[in-house]
Scaffold this active site. Sequence first.
Site, PDB file in Angstrom:
ATOM      1  N   GLU A   1      -8.462  10.290   5.186  1.00  0.00           N
ATOM      2  CA  GLU A   1      -8.666   9.451   6.359  1.00  0.00           C
ATOM      3  C   GLU A   1      -8.897  10.359   7.567  1.00  0.00           C
ATOM      4  O   GLU A   1      -7.937  10.900   8.120  1.00  0.00           O
ATOM      5  CB  GLU A   1      -7.436   8.570   6.619  1.00  0.00           C
ATOM      6  CG  GLU A   1      -7.215   7.482   5.589  1.00  0.00           C
ATOM      7  CD  GLU A   1      -5.987   6.632   5.881  1.00  0.00           C
ATOM      8  OE1 GLU A   1      -6.066   5.404   5.734  1.00  0.00           O
ATOM      9  OE2 GLU A   1      -4.928   7.205   6.253  1.00  0.00           O
TER      10      GLU A   1
ATOM     11  N   GLU B   1       0.886  -1.165   0.000  1.00  0.00           N
ATOM     12  CA  GLU B   1       0.000   0.000   0.000  1.00  0.00           C
ATOM     13  C   GLU B   1       0.924   1.216   0.000  1.00  0.00           C
ATOM     14  O   GLU B   1       1.617   1.470   0.987  1.00  0.00           O
ATOM     15  CB  GLU B   1      -0.887  -0.015   1.250  1.00  0.00           C
ATOM     16  CG  GLU B   1      -1.769   1.204   1.383  1.00  0.00           C
ATOM     17  CD  GLU B   1      -2.626   1.166   2.665  1.00  0.00           C
ATOM     18  OE1 GLU B   1      -2.427   0.247   3.504  1.00  0.00           O
ATOM     19  OE2 GLU B   1      -3.476   2.058   2.819  1.00  0.00           O
TER      20      GLU B   1
END
Length: 245
Positions: A227, A142
Site C-alpha cells: 500500500e 481484514e
Amino acid sequence: MLFKLASTVFLAQFFALTSAQTISGPFDCLPAGNSYTLCQNLWGRTSGVGSQSSTLVGSSGDSVSWSTNWNWQNNQNSVKSYANIIADNAMGKQLSAVTSAPTSWSWSYETKSDPIRANVAYDLWLGASPVGAPASRNSSYEIMVWLSRQGGIQPIGGPTASGIQLAGNTWTLWSGPNSNWQVLSFVSDTGDIPNFNADFKEFFDYLVQNSGVSSQQYVQAIQAGTEPFTGSANLVTHSYSVALN
Ligand SMILES: *[C@@H]1O[C@H](CO)[C@@H](O)[C@H](O)[C@H]1NC(C)=O
C-alpha cells in the site's frame, strides 16, 4: 562446466513458464502461474497524482515472482493502491478446519524514494460464508500482516496489544473498523522483514484465542502486496507462495 550448464538450464526453465508481462490499467489483473492472480488495484489513485505498473516476472510450481513500480504524490495519509498477488485456491476453509497455512515471501526495494510512505503487507479476508470477495459485503475481518512500515504511516484504528510473539517475530496488533468489517493489523516491531516464512495458522489461533474471532469464520481470500501513500519505489518480490491446508 557441468554445473554452469545445469544452472543455465534451471534458469531457462524458471522463466520459460511465463515471460515477463506488465499491466498498467487501474484494475488490470493477470494470471500468475497456476495458482495466483496479479492485480494492480489502484483503488485510491484519485486521492493523489501519479502512476503505477506491475510486472509478472515469472513463476515456477507454487512460487511466483513479480514487481510493482509506483510514484504517487498528494494526500500523504491516503492509500493510493494495493497491487497484490491473490491466491486462486487458498480460500473457502473454516478456521477450525485449517491444519496449516504456510507462506514464504522474499522481497526487497530495488529503488525507493527518501522519504517514502508505504507498507508491504498481507491482507487476509475472513467472513461468515465460504465465498466472499475481498472488501465486500461478505467481509467480516481484514487481517493484515505488515512486513514493512516506512515513513510513519499507521494501520486503521489503534494499537490494542503489543509484544506478540508469532512466526519468530514480535508484533503490535492494531484494531479498528472499516466499512462493514473489522481490521486487525499485525505490525512488525522489529522493522522490515524481507524474508518472511510463517504458518498463518499461528495468527488464526491467536485471533481466535485473544481477539474474539470465531473459529467458524471462513478464510475468503489471501493477498500479498503493498500500500503506497506517497513517494516512489520499485518493489520486487523475488519469490512468494502461500497455501491453505
Ligand atoms: C457473498 O456470499 C454469497 C453466499 O455465499 C455469494 O453467493 C456471493 O457471491 C458473495 N458475494 C460477494 C460480493 O462476495
